[in-house]
Scaffold this motif. Structure first.
Motif, mmCIF file in Angstrom:
data_model
loop_
_atom_site.group_PDB
_atom_site.id
_atom_site.type_symbol
_atom_site.label_atom_id
_atom_site.label_comp_id
_atom_site.label_asym_id
_atom_site.label_seq_id
_atom_site.Cartn_x
_atom_site.Cartn_y
_atom_site.Cartn_z
ATOM 1 N N SER A 1 38.890 50.787 27.040
ATOM 2 C CA SER A 1 38.364 50.474 28.362
ATOM 3 C C SER A 1 39.423 50.753 29.418
ATOM 4 N N SER A 2 38.968 51.191 30.583
ATOM 5 C CA SER A 2 39.873 51.448 31.706
ATOM 6 C C SER A 2 40.021 50.224 32.614
ATOM 7 N N LEU A 3 39.389 49.107 32.259
ATOM 8 C CA LEU A 3 39.368 47.944 33.144
ATOM 9 C C LEU A 3 40.755 47.362 33.380
ATOM 10 N N ALA A 4 41.592 47.340 32.360
ATOM 11 C CA ALA A 4 42.933 46.772 32.532
ATOM 12 C C ALA A 4 43.683 47.504 33.636
ATOM 13 N N ARG A 5 43.639 48.820 33.611
ATOM 14 C CA ARG A 5 44.318 49.609 34.641
ATOM 15 C C ARG A 5 43.707 49.359 36.019
ATOM 16 N N SER A 6 42.380 49.418 36.075
ATOM 17 C CA SER A 6 41.735 49.317 37.385
ATOM 18 C C SER A 6 41.925 47.941 38.011
ATOM 19 N N LEU A 7 42.141 46.913 37.201
ATOM 20 C CA LEU A 7 42.346 45.558 37.725
ATOM 21 C C LEU A 7 43.812 45.229 37.961
ATOM 22 N N GLY A 8 44.689 46.168 37.657
ATOM 23 C CA GLY A 8 46.098 45.982 37.979
ATOM 24 C C GLY A 8 46.974 45.428 36.891
#
Length: 310
Positions: free
Chosen positions: A239-246
């Motif tokens: 998932s790319s969520l970790a990156r997008s959430l900082g």
């Protein structure tokens, strides 16, 4: 928020593997309103059985996950959705708004990232159909079932030498296959002292009946008899969520090339309200036992956050 937004929930757990289900169970028992997003992509579904998880040793993974979901549904504060998360943003009050692939949105106070990792290995003919059976990435998970067979190790360099020497606990017939790469003289000597064979020829395919492995076939047409293959596997964030959430990610390491999410002892990422557990987080080796423990701690931390109202 717009008209199709729902009310605020305490936590959303993204991923319903071992870590996600464990986190959700901890939250449920703390009476926190919890959403669990299950994309059905658990990494070990191809395996014949679970290896090394106390109370569930050799149990089929799909059966384990089904039982976990059934246990969660006994708690009225839990909802499980078969879906994907397309996007997530953190609001000014530190809550999160998540958007499903269907376009539906949810507002939550905290989030546990437990979507797991993508396991990538060399794409050689005959690997995919044997993955999780006679081709494996973790000797602690699969070594017992494959013990005493002649085994190959597909890797090179220091990682290959380490993996081959470690595998001697499960078999005394080990051959390191470097698929065309060359070892140093020092590495060759390490293998020789350890009684491990070496073949540096390029590999054309792996062959055998069904999911069983019988031979490694080299590009020159010759073959080596092996009954199991340990493969160096590279893990990538699913998932790319970790990156997008900082959240911060680690640099790839030599052993697994894991780009893991950095967390503290309670699996907090450093982003307020954002936690990570399972394979995707640092300090968690790719095993169900470690994932279960990390999920419990992340769920407990999220439950405490919810109780404190921040």
């Amino acid at each position: 928020m717009k008209d199709n937004d729902t009310g605020m929930k305490d936590c959303i757990v993204i991923g319903a593997g071992t870590a996600g289900l464990s986190a959700a169970l901890t939250l449920a028992r703390a009476r926190r309103s919890t959403l669990v997003i299950d994309a059905g992509q658990q990494s070990n579904l191809a395996a014949l059985g679970i290896g090394g998880l106390l109370g569930h040793d050799r149990r089929p993974p799909a059966e384990f996950y089904s039982a976990g979901r059934a246990q969660l549904m006994a708690y009225p504060s839990v909802e499980i959705h078969r879906d994907l998360i397309a996007d997530a943003i953190q609001e000014d009050d530190a809550s999160f708004t998540v958007t499903y692939s269907s376009g539906r949105r949810e507002r939550v106070r905290s989030m546990v990232l437990a979507a797991g990792m993508d396991y990538c290995y060399p794409q050689l003919h005959g690997m995919d159909e044997r993955w999780g059976h006679s081709v494996f990435h973790c000797p602690f998970c699969h070594g017992w079932e494959l013990r005493d067979r002649p085994m190959g190790v597909l890797a090179n360099g220091a990682v290959g030498v380490h993996g081959a020497l470690n595998l001697r606990a499960w078999s005394d017939q080990i051959t390191l296959l470097t698929n065309g790469s060359r070892l140093t003289n020092q590495q060759r000597e390490q293998l020789a002292v350890g009684g491990v064979g070496l073949d540096e020829r390029p590999i054309a395919a792996f062959d055998g009946p069904g999911t069983e492995l019988r031979t490694a076939v080299f590009a020159d047409g010759e073959a080596l008899s092996i009954g199991a293959l340990l493969v160096k596997t590279t893990l990538y964030q699913r998932s790319s969520l970790a990156r997008s959430l900082g959240a911060s990610l680690t640099e790839p390491d030599e052993m697994l090339s894991v780009e893991a999410i950095k967390v503290d002892a309670m699996f907090r990422t450093g982003v307020p309200g954002l936690y990570a557990a399972g394979d995707a987080a640092t300090s968690v080796p790719p095993s169900m036992a470690a994932a279960m423990a990390s999920g419990y701690l992340a769920g407990a931390a999220a439950a405490v956050q919810s109780a404190a109202g921040y």
